[in-house]
Motif scaffolding. Sequence first.
Motif, mmCIF file in Angstrom:
data_model
loop_
_atom_site.group_PDB
_atom_site.id
_atom_site.type_symbol
_atom_site.label_atom_id
_atom_site.label_comp_id
_atom_site.label_asym_id
_atom_site.label_seq_id
_atom_site.Cartn_x
_atom_site.Cartn_y
_atom_site.Cartn_z
ATOM 1 N N ILE A 172 42.923 31.451 42.171
ATOM 2 C CA ILE A 172 42.301 32.766 42.402
ATOM 3 C C ILE A 172 42.718 33.298 43.769
ATOM 4 O O ILE A 172 43.079 34.468 43.922
ATOM 5 C CB ILE A 172 40.764 32.676 42.315
ATOM 6 C CG1 ILE A 172 40.321 32.199 40.933
ATOM 7 C CG2 ILE A 172 40.132 34.039 42.621
ATOM 8 C CD1 ILE A 172 38.829 31.908 40.835
ATOM 9 N N LEU A 173 42.684 32.426 44.767
ATOM 10 C CA LEU A 173 43.010 32.823 46.129
ATOM 11 C C LEU A 173 44.466 33.277 46.245
ATOM 12 O O LEU A 173 44.761 34.363 46.753
ATOM 13 C CB LEU A 173 42.735 31.647 47.069
ATOM 14 C CG LEU A 173 42.808 31.898 48.570
ATOM 15 C CD1 LEU A 173 41.712 32.864 48.999
ATOM 16 C CD2 LEU A 173 42.678 30.565 49.321
ATOM 17 N N LYS A 174 45.386 32.444 45.763
ATOM 18 C CA LYS A 174 46.815 32.754 45.876
ATOM 19 C C LYS A 174 47.249 33.858 44.918
ATOM 20 O O LYS A 174 48.283 34.492 45.135
ATOM 21 C CB LYS A 174 47.645 31.495 45.631
ATOM 22 C CG LYS A 174 47.527 30.469 46.748
ATOM 23 C CD LYS A 174 48.463 29.297 46.521
ATOM 24 C CE LYS A 174 48.418 28.325 47.709
ATOM 25 N NZ LYS A 174 49.326 27.170 47.498
ATOM 26 N N GLY A 175 46.447 34.068 43.868
ATOM 27 C CA GLY A 175 46.782 35.122 42.916
ATOM 28 C C GLY A 175 46.562 36.517 43.482
ATOM 29 O O GLY A 175 46.978 37.504 42.881
ATOM 30 N N GLY A 176 45.891 36.590 44.628
ATOM 31 C CA GLY A 176 45.685 37.887 45.272
ATOM 32 C C GLY A 176 44.491 38.645 44.742
ATOM 33 O O GLY A 176 44.502 39.879 44.704
ATOM 34 N N PHE A 177 43.428 37.928 44.327
ATOM 35 C CA PHE A 177 42.224 38.579 43.817
ATOM 36 C C PHE A 177 41.773 39.677 44.778
ATOM 37 O O PHE A 177 41.660 39.456 45.990
ATOM 38 C CB PHE A 177 41.123 37.539 43.626
ATOM 39 C CG PHE A 177 39.798 38.093 43.177
ATOM 40 C CD1 PHE A 177 39.709 38.924 42.072
ATOM 41 C CD2 PHE A 177 38.625 37.765 43.854
ATOM 42 C CE1 PHE A 177 38.482 39.433 41.655
ATOM 43 C CE2 PHE A 177 37.401 38.254 43.438
ATOM 44 C CZ PHE A 177 37.335 39.093 42.340
ATOM 45 N N THR A 178 41.517 40.850 44.242
ATOM 46 C CA THR A 178 41.201 42.005 45.078
ATOM 47 C C THR A 178 39.731 42.073 45.483
ATOM 48 O O THR A 178 39.354 42.905 46.317
ATOM 49 C CB THR A 178 41.577 43.315 44.362
ATOM 50 O OG1 THR A 178 40.851 43.389 43.117
ATOM 51 C CG2 THR A 178 43.070 43.372 44.070
ATOM 52 N N GLY A 179 38.897 41.215 44.885
ATOM 53 C CA GLY A 179 37.489 41.182 45.247
ATOM 54 C C GLY A 179 37.201 40.110 46.283
ATOM 55 O O GLY A 179 38.084 39.690 47.037
ATOM 56 N N THR A 180 35.967 39.655 46.312
ATOM 57 C CA THR A 180 35.531 38.637 47.275
ATOM 58 C C THR A 180 35.349 37.308 46.554
ATOM 59 O O THR A 180 34.752 37.256 45.478
ATOM 60 C CB THR A 180 34.211 39.052 47.939
ATOM 61 O OG1 THR A 180 34.362 40.368 48.486
ATOM 62 C CG2 THR A 180 33.843 38.097 49.058
ATOM 63 N N LEU A 181 35.857 36.241 47.164
ATOM 64 C CA LEU A 181 35.853 34.917 46.540
ATOM 65 C C LEU A 181 35.014 33.952 47.371
ATOM 66 O O LEU A 181 35.175 33.874 48.600
ATOM 67 C CB LEU A 181 37.293 34.405 46.431
ATOM 68 C CG LEU A 181 37.513 33.017 45.840
ATOM 69 C CD1 LEU A 181 37.002 32.948 44.388
ATOM 70 C CD2 LEU A 181 38.996 32.655 45.902
ATOM 71 N N TYR A 182 34.134 33.193 46.688
ATOM 72 C CA TYR A 182 33.254 32.252 47.371
ATOM 73 C C TYR A 182 33.397 30.857 46.757
ATOM 74 O O TYR A 182 33.150 30.682 45.559
ATOM 75 C CB TYR A 182 31.794 32.672 47.225
ATOM 76 C CG TYR A 182 31.465 34.062 47.709
ATOM 77 C CD1 TYR A 182 31.198 34.313 49.055
ATOM 78 C CD2 TYR A 182 31.401 35.121 46.813
ATOM 79 C CE1 TYR A 182 30.880 35.581 49.497
ATOM 80 C CE2 TYR A 182 31.080 36.401 47.246
ATOM 81 C CZ TYR A 182 30.821 36.630 48.591
ATOM 82 O OH TYR A 182 30.509 37.893 49.012
ATOM 83 N N PRO A 183 33.756 29.838 47.552
ATOM 84 C CA PRO A 183 33.692 28.469 47.050
ATOM 85 C C PRO A 183 32.279 27.907 47.239
ATOM 86 O O PRO A 183 31.634 28.169 48.260
ATOM 87 C CB PRO A 183 34.695 27.729 47.936
ATOM 88 C CG PRO A 183 34.717 28.487 49.221
ATOM 89 C CD PRO A 183 34.353 29.920 48.898
#
Length: 229
Positions: free
Chosen positions: A32-43
Motif C-alpha cells: 500500500i505504501l509503495k503503491g502510492g496510496f493517495t489517502g492516509t495509511l495507518y499501521p
Amino acid sequence: QGLDALFNPSSVAVVGASSTPGKVGHDIFVNILKGGFTGTLYPVNPNAKSIACVRAYPDIRDIPDPVDLAILILPPRQVETAIANAIGHGVKAVVIVSAGFREVGAEGLAIEQRIVAMCRAAGVRVVGPNCLGVINPKPQVRLNASFSARMPAAGNISFISQSGALCTAVLDFAADKDFGFSKFVSIGNKADVDELDLLRYFHADPETEVIMLYIEESHRGPELMSEGK
C-alpha cells in the motif's frame, strides 16, 4: 451497497501490520505504501513503534482520525476482537486477509458467522476472509491492499476472483500483456460481499467497461445470471 469504502477509501488501517519482511502483515502494508496510496495509511501493531518508518498504533481505536477501510491480518480469534474495535472506531468496510475460518471447520465457521453478524448490525461490509485483498490502480486512489507487490496499470476492466492464486497469475499476465484494471478484488470465503454484490457495483461504476469473474461456487446463481443479462 456500502462498497465505496473498499475501493475508494480516504484512509486505511492495516491491523496486524508487521515489521518483519516476508510476513503477510508487512508485505501488504508496504505494498500500500509503495503503491502510492493517495489517502492516509495507518499501521496497527501493539508491539511495534513503527512499520516501514510509519508510526504504528497499538489499537485501531488509538488512531486519532476516522478510518474508512481496515485490512485485517490476524489469527481468527483475534480478528473477532479487532472487528469489534474497528466498528467502535467507525470503520466503514473491512478486508479479512487471514485464513482459518469456515474452510477449516466448525469452530472457524462459528467465528466467521459472529464476525459477519456484528458487521451487518453496524452496516459494515466485509470482503473475505481468506482472500488476497483489493486493488484500485486509478491515479486518484492507487490502492494496492493485496499480496501482490506489483501494482497493475489503470484500465477499464474490473476483475472478481474467488481464487487468490488465480489473482496473482492474472496480475502477472496483465503486466506482460500491458493491459490494466479499474478494480481488482479477491473474495475468498464470501462471508459477506459476494460476486453478485460486486457485479451490481461494477455495473454502476463509470470507470468499469468490462467485468471478469472467476467463481468456484455461487449461492445466488439465478440472480447472478439475471444480473449478467
